[in-house]
Design a protein around this motif. Structure first.
Motif, mmCIF file in Angstrom:
data_model
loop_
_atom_site.group_PDB
_atom_site.id
_atom_site.type_symbol
_atom_site.label_atom_id
_atom_site.label_comp_id
_atom_site.label_asym_id
_atom_site.label_seq_id
_atom_site.Cartn_x
_atom_site.Cartn_y
_atom_site.Cartn_z
ATOM 1 N N ALA A 1 -6.745 78.450 41.409
ATOM 2 C CA ALA A 1 -7.688 79.553 41.245
ATOM 3 C C ALA A 1 -8.903 79.283 42.122
ATOM 4 C CB ALA A 1 -8.102 79.685 39.771
ATOM 5 N N PHE A 2 -9.855 80.204 42.089
ATOM 6 C CA PHE A 2 -11.124 79.992 42.771
ATOM 7 C C PHE A 2 -12.245 80.457 41.854
ATOM 8 C CE2 PHE A 2 -14.588 81.162 45.754
ATOM 9 C CZ PHE A 2 -14.799 79.892 46.285
ATOM 10 N N PRO A 3 -13.292 79.642 41.672
ATOM 11 C CA PRO A 3 -14.359 79.977 40.725
ATOM 12 C C PRO A 3 -15.410 80.904 41.332
ATOM 13 C CG PRO A 3 -14.731 77.788 41.630
ATOM 14 C CD PRO A 3 -13.438 78.288 42.221
ATOM 15 N N ALA A 4 -15.203 82.193 41.178
ATOM 16 C CA ALA A 4 -16.144 83.188 41.695
ATOM 17 C C ALA A 4 -16.266 84.315 40.678
ATOM 18 C CB ALA A 4 -15.698 83.685 43.065
ATOM 19 N N GLY A 5 -16.766 85.480 41.116
ATOM 20 C CA GLY A 5 -17.176 86.526 40.207
ATOM 21 C C GLY A 5 -16.067 87.280 39.506
ATOM 22 N N LEU A 6 -16.464 88.121 38.540
ATOM 23 C CA LEU A 6 -15.518 88.878 37.724
ATOM 24 C C LEU A 6 -15.019 90.141 38.415
ATOM 25 C CD1 LEU A 6 -17.037 87.082 35.550
ATOM 26 C CD2 LEU A 6 -16.615 88.966 33.964
#
Length: 517
Positions: free
Chosen positions: A163-168
């Motif tokens: 995954a990649f930790p960014a916005g919703l």
């Protein structure tokens, strides 16, 4: 990258030579220069039949698509780096500034409009949107014109445990999001998006194509959180991908004031930042209710005993649990339970709602009696909403100076305030409510400075003043230290390195500070 570095160098040499041809610094000269270097079908002049449709294609707030809006002279839609280099060199030659749009979510629309009369062009990166995933290395190269939805989708096709930790929001453009920091439901486990950037390619104010090594440590630091379009045009980013389990658990638990929302919120603000990093619980607070929305990196069987021991006040039970893959959580949290994974590839969003937003950071828990007053504010006629997102965990583990994004250790949670209205009203009542509520909140949020998040941009925090054709540093500090705290001066020094003439500027761009020799 769509263009090899050697070809880009050839293009740059050609353009540099072209730029030495004497010409008047006029709009006509700029357009002629563009036409000599960029295919005609990629240029949309104001006289073009498609100009308006291209301009509004990613305007997310209709209040910025009115007839009175200061519009660009031309929209450039590059398909490779050479076109971006050409736009910059031509702009410098003819004294036409450039604004850069990736997804169009800029809350003040500064990526495609000017708040003041000005001749400018827009480089719209929507055609530069490729994503290349290296599953073995757990990295990806993503173009700035890609949306978060396109990035997430490409990752999911390569692996169901990356995954990649960014916005919703899946329609957010990667370029602007990463330029300002970028965070979402993985922030407590893996930090902000910028904490996971490994490299980038940048076209600077001289039209050069630079990578991490050639742009230098200070500029590479600056583009990771220093706000979009101050230092050049970032074309692509190399990012670190993170591990997620095959199953994550989502829940959404609404609580009304009559059901104890005040008590639960009062407890939440102490519990949420201290929970295990795998558990993220944000709250949408509106009118007389609070909706607790969560992602847990694990199964419901593991989550339930954790919630019973840590946060029994919420009353979570098995019926609340929705197990799914990480990629399925993206449409679920933003688009609803009936949305499909393919829906996150839709770049279009509704433009019927006008909006205004601003932000705060909370470092000390807000007292219970103040939450009672907050609900009274939210229940007023023309009232808006607030979204609270807990920190702690990974995002709070970095020093404030690690990146320009300074909101780290000691932050309990972030607040985003928003209000909406339709075309049937001028929005003055809704905007006034937002300003008045922001004033009311002042004693209960961070102070000296009162912190704000640059991706929730708000021109009411301050606007630049240009003196001698350069943005004034002291004036910019008024808003700059709210977004960046003590990092603002270093950002200005980095700006002085890469763009000392202040070519890339807007109403809230970083001013250049040039070190004395």
């Amino acid at each position: 990258m769509a263009l090899s570095r050697s070809l880009a160098a050839v293009v740059f040499i050609f353009l540099s030579c072209y730029a030495t041809v004497p010409s008047l610094a006029t709009s006509d000269g700029f357009l002629q220069c563009l036409s000599a270097a960029i295919p005609e079908e990629l240029l949309y002049m104001q006289s073009s039949p498609s100009f308006t449709s291209v301009l509004v294609s990613s305007i997310r707030n209709p209040k910025f698509s009115t007839p009175s809006m200061v519009k660009p002279l031309v929209i450039v839609t590059p398909t490779n780096a050479s076109h971006v280099q050409a736009a910059v060199v031509c702009g410098r030659q003819n004294d036409v500034r450039i604004r850069v749009r990736s997804g169009g979510h800029d809350y003040e629309g500064l990526s495609y409009r000017s708040a003041r009369p000005e001749v400018f062009a827009v480089v719209d990166l929507a055609n530069l949107r490729s994503v290349s995933v290296d599953q073995t290395a757990a990295t990806a190269w993503v173009d700035s014109g890609a949306t978060l939805g396109e990035l997430y989708y490409a990752i999911s096709k390569a692996s169901n445990t990356l995954a990649f930790p960014a916005g919703l929001c899946p329609t957010i453009g990667v370029g602007g999001h990463l330029s300002g920091g970028g965070f979402g439901m993985l922030l407590r486990k893996y930090g902000a998006a910028i904490d996971n950037v490994l490299d980038a390619t940048l076209v600077d104010a001289k039209g050069r194509l630079l990578d991490k090594e050639s742009m230098g440590a200070d500029v590479f630091w600056a583009i990771r959180g220093g706000g979009g379009a101050s230092f050049g045009i970032v074309l692509s980013w190399k990012v670190n991908l993170v591990s997620v389990p095959p199953t994550v658990t989502m829940f959404s638990v609404p609580k009304s004031v009559n059901e104890g929302a005040v008590d639960v919120l009062t407890k939440w603000q102490e519990v949420a930042p201290a929970l295990p990093d795998e558990l993220f619980i944000r709250v949408v607070v509106q009118k007389q209710g609070a909706n607790f929305q969560s992602m847990y990196l694990g199964t419901c069987d593991t989550l339930l005993p954790l919630m019973v021991s840590s946060f029994p006040e919420l009353g979570l039970n098995r019926a609340h649990c929705k197990e799914m893959s990480w990629i399925q959580s993206v449409p679920y949290i933003y688009l609803g339970s009936t949305a499909t994974v393919e829906d996150i590839l839709n770049r279009a969003t509704s433009t019927t709602s006008f909006s205004k937003a601003t932000s705060d950071y909370v470092r000390q828990a807000i007292p219970k009696d103040v939450w009672v007053q907050i609900f009274a504010w939210l229940s007023k006629p023309n009232g808006g909403l607030m979204i609270t997102e807990p920190y702690g965990g990974k995002i709070s583990s970095f020093p404030e100076t690690a990146t320009p994004f300074p909101h780290r250790d000691g932050v309990l949670y972030n607040i985003q305030y928003m209000n909406f209205w339709s075309a049937a009203t001028d929005g003055s009542a809704q905007t006034k409510w937002l300003k008045d509520f922001y004033t009311f909140m002042a004693p209960y949020v961070s102070q000296n400075p009162r912190e704000a998040y640059v991706n929730y941009r708000d021109l009411d925090l301050g606007e630049n003043t240009v003196v001698g054709n350069v943005t004034n540093y002291e004036v910019a500090k008024v808003w700059g230290e709210k977004y960046y705290k003590g990092n603002f001066e270093r950002l200005a020094m980095a700006k002085g390195e890469v763009d000392p003439d202040d070519y890339f500027r807007n109403e809230q761009s970083i001013p250049p500070l040039v070190a004395s020799k």
